[in-house]
Design an enzyme around this catalytic site. Structure first.
Site, PDB file in Angstrom:
ATOM      1  N   CYS A   1       0.836  -1.217   0.000  1.00  0.00           N
ATOM      2  CA  CYS A   1       0.000   0.000   0.000  1.00  0.00           C
ATOM      3  C   CYS A   1       0.863   1.256   0.000  1.00  0.00           C
ATOM      4  CB  CYS A   1      -0.936  -0.007   1.202  1.00  0.00           C
ATOM      5  SG  CYS A   1      -2.010   1.451   1.256  1.00  0.00           S
TER       6      CYS A   1
ATOM      7  N   CYS B   1      -0.481   4.125   2.149  1.00  0.00           N
ATOM      8  CA  CYS B   1      -0.275   3.957   3.597  1.00  0.00           C
ATOM      9  C   CYS B   1       1.189   4.188   3.968  1.00  0.00           C
ATOM     10  CB  CYS B   1      -0.630   2.540   4.055  1.00  0.00           C
ATOM     11  SG  CYS B   1      -2.054   1.828   3.281  1.00  0.00           S
ATOM     12  N   ASP B   2       2.101   3.651   3.182  1.00  0.00           N
ATOM     13  CA  ASP B   2       3.502   3.580   3.623  1.00  0.00           C
ATOM     14  C   ASP B   2       4.479   4.443   2.832  1.00  0.00           C
ATOM     15  OD1 ASP B   2       2.697   1.718   5.529  1.00  0.00           O
ATOM     16  OD2 ASP B   2       2.954   0.033   4.165  1.00  0.00           O
TER      17      ASP B   2
END
Ligand code: NDP
Length: 326
Positions: free
Chosen positions: A141, A144-145
């Site tokens: 992701c 997200c990261d």
């Protein structure tokens, strides 16, 4: 032999942000929901370390800690959270009908409404070096990261819309992005390809696959292989993003609910209604586009409200029927 154990108003299947948000709303509306957590209690977020993009956590929060908080919040209003897998379903096609779910192949629960929040699972390549470094620089992701790789060199695998979108997202944050596409063309839409090709610090390598992710505790490189020539090449990177698709967790609903060709549940219009009255779907199991914790939570709220309205409508029509026959 399996047996029916109870009849409830609202059954929630799955315990990610969608399931817990549905549980908070459903319990506050006095639907006395019972949630079955599934194999991975807490869902995909429990495999993430830090969640930095969920509103309300200015310092960020650990994925597992956030899911514990959501569980406590749902339990505070009376949700009963049970460990267990729904292994089979029998849905009634009638409005006001009773739906059945088998738990762990052993006991049946009957429910007036069902909220499905079983999520989707990111696909990985399956290489041992990739599995070893999941959470240590290998992520599925970018949204997200990606932030953790600011001004660093990263790579992304995949040639679909997700890979193209995430590659350009990463290019905004990172120093350089190498995109590995296994064919000699991308599957992504022409518009997305155009964006990729017009991003300066994004290099696309066609006919290229991951041979090995290099690193002991954390990623520090990647060995790529050209699948036409067999030629191998190593590059230094700190992050590897896998964007080769997701699999919605809908196997048990095949033949029972309408789904698209890739298995995502189809919901009606802006609602969370499936094709079966009283059965609702929220979160990634019905969303292949946004797939964020916050969007999943939003649709979880919608599913609980849809369930509540559905029950109220059924109750009203039953009362009207009684009045007519009286
Ligand atoms: P897709 O299934 O569309 O694409 C997966 C990509 O990963 C393909 O390029 C595929 O290669 C590649 N791939 C699969 N397995 C491997 C492997 N083992 N090794 C290397 N590469 C691999 O998934 P997406 O997540 O990109 O998209 C899912 C759906 O969501 C699509 O319908 C898409 O259009 C939609 N979507 C739309 C968005 C938007 O409109 N903004 C944003 C994101 C998704 P190959 O082509 O060779 O099979």
């Amino acid at each position: 032999m399996s047996e029916t154990i109870e009849r409830i108003k609202c059954l929630i299947i799955g315990s990610g942000p969608a399931g817990y948000t549905a549980a908070i709303y459903a319990s506050r509306a006095d639907l006395k929901p019972i949630m079955y957590t599934g194999m991975e209690p807490g869902g995909q977020l429990t495999t993430t370390t830090e969640v930095d993009n969920f509103p309300g956590y200015p310092e960020g929060i650990d994925g597992p800690a956030m899911m514990m908080d959501l569980q406590k919040q749902a339990e505070r209003f009376g949700t009963e959270v049970r460990m267990g897998m729904v292994t089979e379903v029998e849905f009634s096609k009638e409005a006001g009908g009773i739906h059945k779910a088998c738990i762990d192949n052993s006991k049946w629960v009957e429910a007036e409404t069902v909220i499905i929040s079983t999520g989707a699972t990111a696909k990985y390549l399956g290489l041992p070096s990739e599995q070893k470094l999941r959470g240590g620089g290998v992520s599925a992701c970018a949204v997200c990261d990606g932030f953790f790789y600011k001004n660093q060199d990263v790579a992304i695998v995949g040639g679909g819309d997700t890979a193209a979108e995430e590659a350009t997202y990463l290019a905004n944050i990172c120093k350089k992005v190498t995109m590995l596409v296994r064919k000699d063309e991308m599957r992504a839409s022409k518009a997305m390809q155009h964006r990729v090709n017009n991003t300066k610090n994004l290099e696309v390598r066609y006919n290229t696959e991951v041979d090995e992710v290099i690193g002991d505790q954390v990623v520090d490189g990647l060995r790529m292989v050209n699948n036409k020539t067999g030629e191998k090449e190593e590059i230094a990177i700190t992050g590897l993003f896998i964007a080769i698709g997701h699999k919605p967790n809908t196997d048990i609903f095949k033949g029972h609910l309408d789904m698209d060709e890739t298995g995502y549940l189809i919901t009606q219009g802006k609602s969370t209604k499936t094709n079966i009255p009283g059965v609702f779907a929220s979160g990634d199991v019905q969303d292949k586009e946004y797939r964020q914790a916050i969007t999943a939570a939003g649709t979880g709220c919608m599913a609980a409200m849809d369930a509540e309205r559905y029950l109220a409508e059924i109750e009203t029509s039953e009362e009207e029927e009684k009045e007519v026959t009286a």
